[in-house]
Design an enzyme around this catalytic site. Sequence first.
Site, PDB file in Angstrom:
ATOM      1  N   HIS A 254       0.812  -1.218   0.000  1.00  0.00           N
ATOM      2  CA  HIS A 254       0.000   0.000   0.000  1.00  0.00           C
ATOM      3  C   HIS A 254       0.851   1.277   0.000  1.00  0.00           C
ATOM      4  O   HIS A 254       0.776   2.102  -0.902  1.00  0.00           O
ATOM      5  CB  HIS A 254      -0.904   0.026   1.245  1.00  0.00           C
ATOM      6  CG  HIS A 254      -1.798  -1.154   1.408  1.00  0.00           C
ATOM      7  ND1 HIS A 254      -2.853  -1.430   0.569  1.00  0.00           N
ATOM      8  CD2 HIS A 254      -1.796  -2.145   2.344  1.00  0.00           C
ATOM      9  CE1 HIS A 254      -3.452  -2.536   0.975  1.00  0.00           C
ATOM     10  NE2 HIS A 254      -2.848  -2.993   2.048  1.00  0.00           N
ATOM     11  N   ASP A 255       1.651   1.449   1.059  1.00  0.00           N
ATOM     12  CA  ASP A 255       2.304   2.743   1.300  1.00  0.00           C
ATOM     13  C   ASP A 255       3.399   3.093   0.293  1.00  0.00           C
ATOM     14  O   ASP A 255       3.500   4.273  -0.107  1.00  0.00           O
ATOM     15  CB  ASP A 255       2.841   2.793   2.731  1.00  0.00           C
ATOM     16  CG  ASP A 255       1.718   2.778   3.756  1.00  0.00           C
ATOM     17  OD1 ASP A 255       1.959   2.426   4.920  1.00  0.00           O
ATOM     18  OD2 ASP A 255       0.574   3.127   3.380  1.00  0.00           O
TER      19      ASP A 255
HETATM   20  O1  RIB Z   1      -5.241   0.246   4.499  1.00  0.00           O
HETATM   21  C1  RIB Z   1      -3.836   0.224   4.342  1.00  0.00           C
HETATM   22  C2  RIB Z   1      -3.202   1.274   5.176  1.00  0.00           C
HETATM   23  O2  RIB Z   1      -3.482   1.043   6.549  1.00  0.00           O
HETATM   24  C3  RIB Z   1      -1.660   1.264   5.071  1.00  0.00           C
HETATM   25  O3  RIB Z   1      -1.175   2.570   5.250  1.00  0.00           O
HETATM   26  C4  RIB Z   1      -1.246   0.409   6.222  1.00  0.00           C
HETATM   27  O4  RIB Z   1       0.065   0.744   6.726  1.00  0.00           O
HETATM   28  C5  RIB Z   1      -2.280   0.764   7.251  1.00  0.00           C
HETATM   29  O5  RIB Z   1      -1.855   1.959   7.891  1.00  0.00           O
HETATM   30 CA    CA Z   2       0.517   3.061   6.940  1.00  0.00          CA
END
Ligand code: RIB
Ligand code: CA
Length: 324
Positions: A254-255
Amino acid sequence: MEATASQSLRTEATASRVKIVIDCDPGHDDALALLLASRVCDVVGVTTVSGNAPLGAVTNNALRVLTLANLEVPVHAGADGPLVLPADGVVPHATHVHGATGLNGVTLPEPGRAQSGDDAAGFLIDASQRYPDLWLVAIGPLTNVAHAIRRDPVFADRLAGISIMGGSTTGGNVTATAEFNVWADPEAADVVIRSGAHIRLCGLNLTHQVETSAELLERISAMATSRARFAAEVITYLHRRMTELRGRAAAALHDPCAVLAVTHPSLFEFHRLPAAVELTGTLTRGMTVFDQRHAARHVTPQIDVAFHIDATAALALIMKALEA
Ligand code: RIB
Ligand code: CA
């Protein structure tokens, strides 16, 4: 003394690289985003926010990951909870995914130094004043960012933009409709989206296009660097947890997507759309709503929503950031 070729290359590379400040809640994927950012852009600072784990844990995790990354930048802790607490009064976390420490299952060095302060919003404002064309990469709940916007009405306009990992054009992960970063502080996400900032948003619809695999893990495990060894532990942990939770040994990165949305925008397909955050729905609180109807083409605020990424190129950049 004449700069050596590699020094001048480094200087030149630094000179041309985009400046960012990262607001995060490490978090396994946050940790990979920090390693990536340390190689593909000029990180001027890091702020931490309660999210994946409590504020103290995510701040300690950030300090330790930055020590591993040899990235000596200021780290300022911020909010230890959302703008508005849930009805049960419990601060939301994702320890069921990331573990009680926020980074279970990995080995990290002790922090090379202490945090620089505990006013993340103030640091974000100062950084926006000190660094023209600064991008804010927000990869946790948006509480610190909302505080900065409320404290300084010019903050949002002063930034080159805000790159958010959050929301979704499809379904949620914490609820059927809400993604964790927005769900954990919907009021903050609402403040940020309505701020008038230039926003690029990578939601779950986008980030699930960039997933780890057993083959990727094998390639990273064969790399002989401390960064790669750490990344292999991160992915091994996530594969085990995702198998337990969802029956699949694969994790969305994701990040790191929110970092690449700033440094490599040509890998993405963005659509500029009217955006809003649901704050009151019983089943939909924390849902991000994007209006794709032609009739809504003049509705504001509008943000750049990512719909597609060149995942092969993205994974190659993430891998390259693990080299010596
Ligand atoms: O839904 C994904 C996000 O939530 C990402 O940033 C993960 O690190 C959590 O924070
Ligand atoms: Ca995160």
